[in-house]
Design a protein around this motif. Structure first.
Motif, PDB file in Angstrom:
ATOM      1  N   UNK A  38      67.475  78.703  80.877  1.00 27.76           N
ATOM      2  CA  UNK A  38      67.846  77.281  80.822  1.00 27.76           C
ATOM      3  C   UNK A  38      66.993  76.453  81.781  1.00 27.76           C
ATOM      4  N   UNK A  39      66.762  76.947  82.999  1.00 26.50           N
ATOM      5  CA  UNK A  39      65.903  76.162  83.913  1.00 26.50           C
ATOM      6  C   UNK A  39      64.455  76.168  83.415  1.00 26.50           C
ATOM      7  N   UNK A  40      64.024  77.276  82.853  1.00 30.23           N
ATOM      8  CA  UNK A  40      62.633  77.325  82.381  1.00 30.23           C
ATOM      9  C   UNK A  40      62.433  76.477  81.126  1.00 30.23           C
ATOM     10  N   UNK A  41      63.476  76.338  80.324  1.00 35.70           N
ATOM     11  CA  UNK A  41      63.376  75.468  79.142  1.00 35.70           C
ATOM     12  C   UNK A  41      63.141  74.017  79.556  1.00 35.70           C
ATOM     13  N   UNK A  42      63.564  73.684  80.775  1.00 35.58           N
ATOM     14  CA  UNK A  42      63.325  72.325  81.291  1.00 35.58           C
ATOM     15  C   UNK A  42      61.958  72.201  81.952  1.00 35.58           C
ATOM     16  N   UNK A  43      61.232  73.312  82.026  1.00 40.30           N
ATOM     17  CA  UNK A  43      59.892  73.244  82.597  1.00 40.30           C
ATOM     18  C   UNK A  43      59.776  73.821  83.995  1.00 40.30           C
ATOM     19  N   UNK A  44      60.872  74.382  84.526  1.00 38.62           N
ATOM     20  CA  UNK A  44      60.769  75.000  85.852  1.00 38.62           C
ATOM     21  C   UNK A  44      59.842  76.207  85.764  1.00 38.62           C
ATOM     22  N   UNK A  45      58.795  76.202  86.589  1.00 32.97           N
ATOM     23  CA  UNK A  45      57.831  77.303  86.546  1.00 32.97           C
ATOM     24  C   UNK A  45      57.586  77.888  87.921  1.00 32.97           C
ATOM     25  N   UNK A  46      58.511  77.648  88.833  1.00 33.56           N
ATOM     26  CA  UNK A  46      58.331  78.071  90.219  1.00 33.56           C
ATOM     27  C   UNK A  46      58.813  79.493  90.463  1.00 33.56           C
ATOM     28  N   UNK A  47      58.850  79.834  91.739  1.00 30.69           N
ATOM     29  CA  UNK A  47      59.322  81.155  92.136  1.00 30.69           C
ATOM     30  C   UNK A  47      60.824  81.280  91.903  1.00 30.69           C
ATOM     31  N   UNK A  48      61.223  82.488  91.553  1.00 33.15           N
ATOM     32  CA  UNK A  48      62.637  82.815  91.472  1.00 33.15           C
ATOM     33  C   UNK A  48      62.982  83.545  92.768  1.00 33.15           C
TER      34      UNK A  48
END
Ligand code: ZN
Length: 287
Positions: free
Chosen positions: A248-258
């Motif tokens: 869900x966060x990546x679908x919004x474009x989050x591409x940072x570290x987990x």
């Protein structure tokens, strides 16, 4: 959604995860040894070795930061309010020195717990209002330093002593009120441990969008949970649907570290290398 199954280049270790096994410099060196590319330090761990030495250790190891923990604890009585403000400005400065991408804010609960010595209060609404006012004030300073502020909603069990912002909706409402234009300098940290239970979570992540999603923290919720603070689970050992949250966060474009953030007496009792190896293995298989 990014494929993490064959490498861990997007893994960050929150340094509290292994805080009992070594000091900040030892943790940085161990992460580098395991091919971990990022850490998220805690202020007390940095202070323990000294800010300059911490900056040098991170630089020498070639690590990134995924955040800096933490600013906040804004709630205080009148006599302690300036102390809270000064402390938060210092946190911004330290985050800057360490080249952190954001300062994580744990906003504080009732004043007597957030700033010891403050007069006791039961007025949670007043605490929430003060938090918003103080974040707005800190935001001006953060803008001048170009240091994004990530408001982390905490599980409601911490409302009294750690944070009276307890859901993603509540955190985003604050962001939207004090920064309606979306400057990019304030947003939220989504920590799955704190917000997994929230029926609105996925809608609120979509509402946040890329601009407000500044950090993403993972661990797991154990059943039963034996301690309110120090019984977080390793990913895969509990009940949180981590891939769904990450998708869900990546679908919004989050591409940072987990960022893996585990406070656990169990994991603190194991060797640092074993904990880091387990984080890597679980990161690849269940996150
Ligand atoms: Zn967190």
């Amino acid at each position: 959604m990014r494929d993490f199954s064959s490498d861990h280049r997007f893994l960050s270790i929150n340094t509290a995860t292994v805080r009992k096994q070594g000091d900040f410099v030892a943790i940085v060196e161990a992460c580098a040894r395991h091919g971990i590319r990022a850490v998220s330090p805690w202020r007390d761990q940095v202070a323990h070795v000294g800010l300059d030495r911490a900056v040098k250790a991170v630089r020498d190891a070639g690590l990134d930061l995924s955040g800096y923990c933490r600013g906040g604890m804004f709630t205080a009585d009148a006599a302690h309010r300036q102390q809270a403000r000064d402390d938060n400005r210092r946190a911004v400065d330290e985050a800057k020195a360490l080249s952190a991408p954001c300062l994580v804010l744990v906003v504080g609960g009732l004043p007597q717990y957030s700033r010891p010595g403050s007069a006791p209060s039961r007025d949670l609404a007043a605490a929430q209002a003060m938090v918003e006012e103080e974040i707005a004030a800190l935001l001006d300073y953060a803008k001048s330093a170009n240091m994004p502020l990530a408001v982390e909603p905490l599980h409601p069990m911490y409302a009294a002593d750690r944070a009276c912002v307890n859901s993603t909706r509540q955190a985003l409402d604050i962001c939207d009120r004090i920064d309606p234009a979306g400057s990019g300098v304030i947003g939220v940290a989504i920590d799955t441990y704190h917000v997994w239970w929230d029926f609105e979570l996925f809608d609120q992540i979509r509402r946040a969008g890329r601009k407000r999603l500044l950090a993403f923290h993972v661990c797991d919720w154990l059943v039963p949970t034996r301690d309110l603070l120090l019984d977080r689970g390793m990913m895969g050992d509990g009940v949180i649907d981590l891939p769904k949250a990450r998708a869900t966060v990546e679908a919004e474009g989050f591409g940072g570290y987990v960022e893996v953030e585990i406070f656990s007496e169990d994991w603190w009792a194991r060797p640092m290398d074993e904990v880091l190896a387990t984080c890597i293995e679980r990161f690849r298989t269940v996150v």
